[in-house]
Motif scaffolding. Structure first.
Motif, PDB file in Angstrom:
ATOM      1  N   GLU A 156       1.260  -1.365  -0.394  1.00  9.57           N
ATOM      2  CA  GLU A 156       0.103   0.007  -0.256  1.00  9.57           C
ATOM      3  C   GLU A 156       1.133   1.622  -0.113  1.00  9.57           C
ATOM      4  OE1 GLU A 156      -3.179  -0.174  -0.592  1.00  9.57           O
ATOM      5  OE2 GLU A 156      -3.791  -2.247   0.114  1.00  9.57           O
ATOM      6  N   GLY A 157       0.195   2.303  -0.695  1.00 10.52           N
ATOM      7  CA  GLY A 157       0.804   3.471  -0.914  1.00 10.52           C
ATOM      8  C   GLY A 157       0.879   4.654  -0.101  1.00 10.52           C
ATOM      9  N   LEU A 158      -0.299   4.673   0.611  1.00 10.97           N
ATOM     10  CA  LEU A 158      -0.379   5.742   1.483  1.00 10.97           C
ATOM     11  C   LEU A 158      -1.974   4.994   2.756  1.00 10.97           C
ATOM     12  CD1 LEU A 158      -1.590   8.854   1.536  1.00 10.97           C
ATOM     13  CD2 LEU A 158      -3.253   8.454   0.008  1.00 10.97           C
ATOM     14  N   VAL A 159      -1.956   5.615   3.944  1.00 14.37           N
ATOM     15  CA  VAL A 159      -2.804   4.922   4.388  1.00 14.37           C
ATOM     16  C   VAL A 159      -3.648   6.661   5.013  1.00 14.37           C
ATOM     17  CG1 VAL A 159      -3.503   4.318   6.930  1.00 14.37           C
ATOM     18  CG2 VAL A 159      -1.114   3.364   5.734  1.00 14.37           C
ATOM     19  N   ILE A 160      -4.316   6.775   5.343  1.00 14.60           N
ATOM     20  CA  ILE A 160      -5.628   8.080   6.195  1.00 14.60           C
ATOM     21  C   ILE A 160      -6.117   7.363   7.432  1.00 14.60           C
ATOM     22  CG2 ILE A 160      -6.076   9.025   3.663  1.00 14.60           C
ATOM     23  CD1 ILE A 160      -9.038   8.227   4.132  1.00 14.60           C
ATOM     24  N   LEU A 161      -6.508   8.420   8.243  1.00  8.83           N
ATOM     25  CA  LEU A 161      -7.931   7.965   8.667  1.00  8.83           C
ATOM     26  C   LEU A 161      -8.048   9.130   9.475  1.00  8.83           C
ATOM     27  CD1 LEU A 161      -5.875   8.772  11.587  1.00  8.83           C
ATOM     28  CD2 LEU A 161      -4.648   7.451  11.811  1.00  8.83           C
ATOM     29  N   VAL A 162      -9.035   8.959  10.239  1.00  4.79           N
ATOM     30  CA  VAL A 162      -9.619  10.315  11.136  1.00  4.79           C
ATOM     31  C   VAL A 162     -10.084   9.677  12.378  1.00  4.79           C
ATOM     32  CG1 VAL A 162     -11.879  11.083  11.148  1.00  4.79           C
ATOM     33  CG2 VAL A 162     -12.296  10.614   9.301  1.00  4.79           C
ATOM     34  N   GLY A 163      -8.846  10.972  12.657  1.00  3.07           N
ATOM     35  CA  GLY A 163      -8.768  10.894  14.308  1.00  3.07           C
ATOM     36  C   GLY A 163      -8.061  12.350  15.112  1.00  3.07           C
ATOM     37  N   ASP A 164      -7.646  11.883  16.120  1.00  7.97           N
ATOM     38  CA  ASP A 164      -6.960  12.968  17.049  1.00  7.97           C
ATOM     39  C   ASP A 164      -5.117  13.009  16.370  1.00  7.97           C
ATOM     40  OD1 ASP A 164      -9.321  13.077  18.520  1.00  7.97           O
ATOM     41  OD2 ASP A 164      -7.911  12.582  19.843  1.00  7.97           O
ATOM     42  N   ALA A 165      -5.502  14.575  15.592  1.00  2.00           N
ATOM     43  CA  ALA A 165      -3.887  14.758  15.616  1.00  2.00           C
ATOM     44  C   ALA A 165      -2.816  14.817  16.214  1.00  2.00           C
ATOM     45  CB  ALA A 165      -3.667  15.498  14.678  1.00  2.00           C
ATOM     46  N   PRO A 166      -2.814  15.063  17.402  1.00  2.00           N
ATOM     47  CA  PRO A 166      -1.966  14.477  18.349  1.00  2.00           C
ATOM     48  C   PRO A 166      -1.388  13.690  19.029  1.00  2.00           C
ATOM     49  CG  PRO A 166      -3.805  16.517  19.654  1.00  2.00           C
ATOM     50  CD  PRO A 166      -3.835  15.876  17.979  1.00  2.00           C
ATOM     51  N   TYR A 167      -2.179  12.550  18.879  1.00  2.15           N
ATOM     52  CA  TYR A 167      -1.794  11.027  18.783  1.00  2.15           C
ATOM     53  C   TYR A 167      -1.124  10.314  17.982  1.00  2.15           C
ATOM     54  CZ  TYR A 167      -2.608   6.102  19.500  1.00  2.15           C
ATOM     55  OH  TYR A 167      -2.434   4.765  20.503  1.00  2.15           O
ATOM     56  N   TYR A 168      -2.044  10.233  16.869  1.00  2.00           N
ATOM     57  CA  TYR A 168      -1.399   9.975  15.232  1.00  2.00           C
ATOM     58  C   TYR A 168      -0.308  10.937  14.750  1.00  2.00           C
ATOM     59  CZ  TYR A 168      -5.172   6.816  15.751  1.00  2.00           C
ATOM     60  OH  TYR A 168      -6.593   6.383  15.588  1.00  2.00           O
ATOM     61  N   ALA A 169      -0.328  12.554  15.168  1.00  2.00           N
ATOM     62  CA  ALA A 169       0.912  12.669  14.701  1.00  2.00           C
ATOM     63  C   ALA A 169       2.758  12.130  15.001  1.00  2.00           C
ATOM     64  CB  ALA A 169       1.653  14.021  15.796  1.00  2.00           C
ATOM     65  N   ARG A 170       2.801  11.382  16.343  1.00  2.00           N
ATOM     66  CA  ARG A 170       3.825  10.283  16.684  1.00  2.00           C
ATOM     67  C   ARG A 170       4.149   9.127  15.671  1.00  2.00           C
ATOM     68  NH1 ARG A 170       1.268   8.975  21.709  1.00  2.00           N
ATOM     69  NH2 ARG A 170       0.417  10.803  22.077  1.00  2.00           N
ATOM     70  N   PHE A 171       2.887   9.031  15.080  1.00  2.00           N
ATOM     71  CA  PHE A 171       3.694   7.517  14.131  1.00  2.00           C
ATOM     72  C   PHE A 171       3.779   8.252  12.605  1.00  2.00           C
ATOM     73  CE2 PHE A 171      -0.400   6.519  16.912  1.00  2.00           C
ATOM     74  CZ  PHE A 171       1.137   5.672  17.500  1.00  2.00           C
ATOM     75  N   GLY A 172       3.337   9.439  12.525  1.00  3.33           N
ATOM     76  CA  GLY A 172       3.775  10.134  10.771  1.00  3.33           C
ATOM     77  C   GLY A 172       2.997  10.873  10.298  1.00  3.33           C
ATOM     78  N   PHE A 173       1.821  10.334  11.098  1.00  3.03           N
ATOM     79  CA  PHE A 173       0.192  10.957  10.064  1.00  3.03           C
ATOM     80  C   PHE A 173       0.235  12.855  10.199  1.00  3.03           C
ATOM     81  CE2 PHE A 173      -0.869   6.398  11.324  1.00  3.03           C
ATOM     82  CZ  PHE A 173      -1.685   6.936  10.053  1.00  3.03           C
ATOM     83  N   THR A 174       0.516  13.207   8.877  1.00  2.00           N
ATOM     84  CA  THR A 174       0.230  14.891   9.576  1.00  2.00           C
ATOM     85  C   THR A 174      -1.693  14.876   8.576  1.00  2.00           C
ATOM     86  OG1 THR A 174       0.671  14.745   6.629  1.00  2.00           O
ATOM     87  CG2 THR A 174       2.392  14.743   8.662  1.00  2.00           C
ATOM     88  N   PRO A 175      -1.653  16.026   8.819  1.00  2.00           N
ATOM     89  CA  PRO A 175      -3.337  16.918   8.630  1.00  2.00           C
ATOM     90  C   PRO A 175      -3.397  16.314   7.071  1.00  2.00           C
ATOM     91  CG  PRO A 175      -2.688  18.414  10.242  1.00  2.00           C
ATOM     92  CD  PRO A 175      -1.265  17.018   9.537  1.00  2.00           C
ATOM     93  N   VAL A 176      -4.577  15.770   6.208  1.00  4.09           N
ATOM     94  CA  VAL A 176      -4.728  16.103   4.649  1.00  4.09           C
ATOM     95  C   VAL A 176      -4.911  17.920   4.227  1.00  4.09           C
ATOM     96  CG1 VAL A 176      -5.933  15.605   2.751  1.00  4.09           C
ATOM     97  CG2 VAL A 176      -5.745  13.770   4.308  1.00  4.09           C
ATOM     98  N   PRO A 177      -4.050  17.959   3.468  1.00  5.54           N
ATOM     99  CA  PRO A 177      -4.350  20.199   2.480  1.00  5.54           C
ATOM    100  C   PRO A 177      -5.663  20.171   2.750  1.00  5.54           C
ATOM    101  CG  PRO A 177      -2.884  18.613   2.231  1.00  5.54           C
ATOM    102  CD  PRO A 177      -2.859  17.779   2.706  1.00  5.54           C
ATOM    103  N   PRO A 178      -5.747  21.081   2.974  1.00  2.00           N
ATOM    104  CA  PRO A 178      -8.058  21.422   3.443  1.00  2.00           C
ATOM    105  C   PRO A 178      -8.306  20.906   1.744  1.00  2.00           C
ATOM    106  CG  PRO A 178      -6.243  22.741   4.686  1.00  2.00           C
ATOM    107  CD  PRO A 178      -5.557  22.009   4.091  1.00  2.00           C
ATOM    108  N   GLY A 179      -9.517  20.665   2.038  1.00  2.00           N
ATOM    109  CA  GLY A 179      -9.756  20.329   0.382  1.00  2.00           C
ATOM    110  C   GLY A 179      -9.220  19.440  -0.013  1.00  2.00           C
ATOM    111  N   ARG A 180      -8.672  19.222  -0.179  1.00  2.00           N
ATOM    112  CA  ARG A 180      -7.921  17.774  -0.716  1.00  2.00           C
ATOM    113  C   ARG A 180      -8.604  17.211  -1.402  1.00  2.00           C
ATOM    114  NH1 ARG A 180      -2.636  16.483  -2.260  1.00  2.00           N
ATOM    115  NH2 ARG A 180      -2.116  15.448  -3.611  1.00  2.00           N
ATOM    116  N   LEU A 181      -9.009  16.069   0.244  1.00  2.00           N
ATOM    117  CA  LEU A 181     -10.205  14.543   0.132  1.00  2.00           C
ATOM    118  C   LEU A 181     -11.268  15.225   0.680  1.00  2.00           C
ATOM    119  CD1 LEU A 181      -7.709  12.002   1.550  1.00  2.00           C
ATOM    120  CD2 LEU A 181      -8.021  11.957  -0.879  1.00  2.00           C
ATOM    121  N   SER A 182     -12.327  14.696   0.793  1.00  2.00           N
ATOM    122  CA  SER A 182     -13.913  14.387   1.617  1.00  2.00           C
ATOM    123  C   SER A 182     -14.016  13.449   1.330  1.00  2.00           C
ATOM    124  CB  SER A 182     -14.352  15.122   0.690  1.00  2.00           C
ATOM    125  OG  SER A 182     -15.004  14.721  -1.032  1.00  2.00           O
ATOM    126  N   LEU A 183     -14.780  12.824   2.363  1.00  2.00           N
ATOM    127  CA  LEU A 183     -15.312  11.463   2.631  1.00  2.00           C
ATOM    128  C   LEU A 183     -17.082  12.446   2.981  1.00  2.00           C
ATOM    129  CD1 LEU A 183     -13.309  11.049   5.557  1.00  2.00           C
ATOM    130  CD2 LEU A 183     -13.388   9.659   3.556  1.00  2.00           C
TER     131      LEU A 183
END
Ligand SMILES: CC(C)(COP(=O)(O)OP(=O)(O)OC[C@H]1O[C@@H](n2cnc3c(N)ncnc32)[C@H](O)[C@@H]1OP(=O)(O)O)[C@@H](O)C(=O)NCCC(=O)NCCS
Length: 169
Positions: free
Chosen positions: A109-136
């Motif tokens: 897999e090339g990409l992982v997304i999630l919906v969650g608390d940025a302060p928790y997931y930042a430690r694994f390297g997750f960053t906010p998706v640029p605004p407007g880029r993806l929608s659910l």
């Protein structure tokens, strides 16, 4: 004697009822209204990428991955991640998340997304998706929509509405 050490292992199909009970303990009844839940509802779960944590016969933690796509670009969505409240703060959530990310990477897999608390997931390297880029398919606080690229440049091909992928993909 029962071995009460923590066991981290891939999810098996027969874990499903215990995982559902864990979700009820960790998230409560409001979980069914969440956008991430609704998106996963239409998806075939990648059981092969799910990881569980158990102590004896008690399932204390679980993380799952679901196959999603935008247009022709396929990737995975991490979640739900849940740890039994009485086992929180012992590193189980972190261990599960790292194992799930590594499993997705090894699966190509090339990409992982999630919906969650940025302060928790930042430690694994997750960053906010640029605004407007993806929608659910439902409301999501943009600050909680996060991604982690596993293959350099892969996120460039991901934009627009994130949809669940079916069982055959
Ligand atoms: C969030 C959750 C998975 C964390 O599991 P865990 O096993 O307690 O996590 P770990 O032990 O690996 O990490 C604990 C650390 O994360 C921090 N943390 C936990 N939840 C956090 C949050 N929402 N935001 C920021 N930090 C958080 C803790 O303060 C602790 O910090 P420390 O290491 O500085 O002490 C667990 O609390 C849970 O299941 N919560 C309910 C369900 C949920 O919210 N799931 C995530 C959304 S998909």
């Amino acid at each position: 004697m029962t071995d009460l050490s923590l066991v981290i292992r891939p999810e098996r199909p027969e874990d499903a009822p215990a995982i559902e009970r864990l979700h009820a303990r960790a998230f409560g009844p409001g979980r069914f209204a969440r956008t991430a839940y609704r998106l996963r509802e239409g998806a075939a779960e990648r059981v092969d990428l799910g990881i569980t944590a158990s102590v004896g016969s008690f399932l204390v933690g679980s993380v799952r991955m679901g196959p999603v796509r935008t247009g022709a670009t396929s990737f995975v969505m991490l979640g739900p991640l849940a740890v039994d409240p009485s086992f929180a703060g012992r590193g189980i959530g972190g261990t599960l998340t790292r194992a799930a990310i590594e499993g997705a990477r090894q699966a190509g897999e090339g990409l992982v997304i999630l919906v969650g608390d940025a302060p928790y997931y930042a430690r694994f390297g997750f960053t906010p998706v640029p605004p407007g880029r993806l929608s659910l398919p439902g409301p999501v606080d943009p600050a909680r929509l996060l991604w982690l690229e596993l293959a350099d440049g892969f996120s460039a091909g991901a934009s627009g509405l994130v949809e669940a992928r079916g069982a055959s993909l």
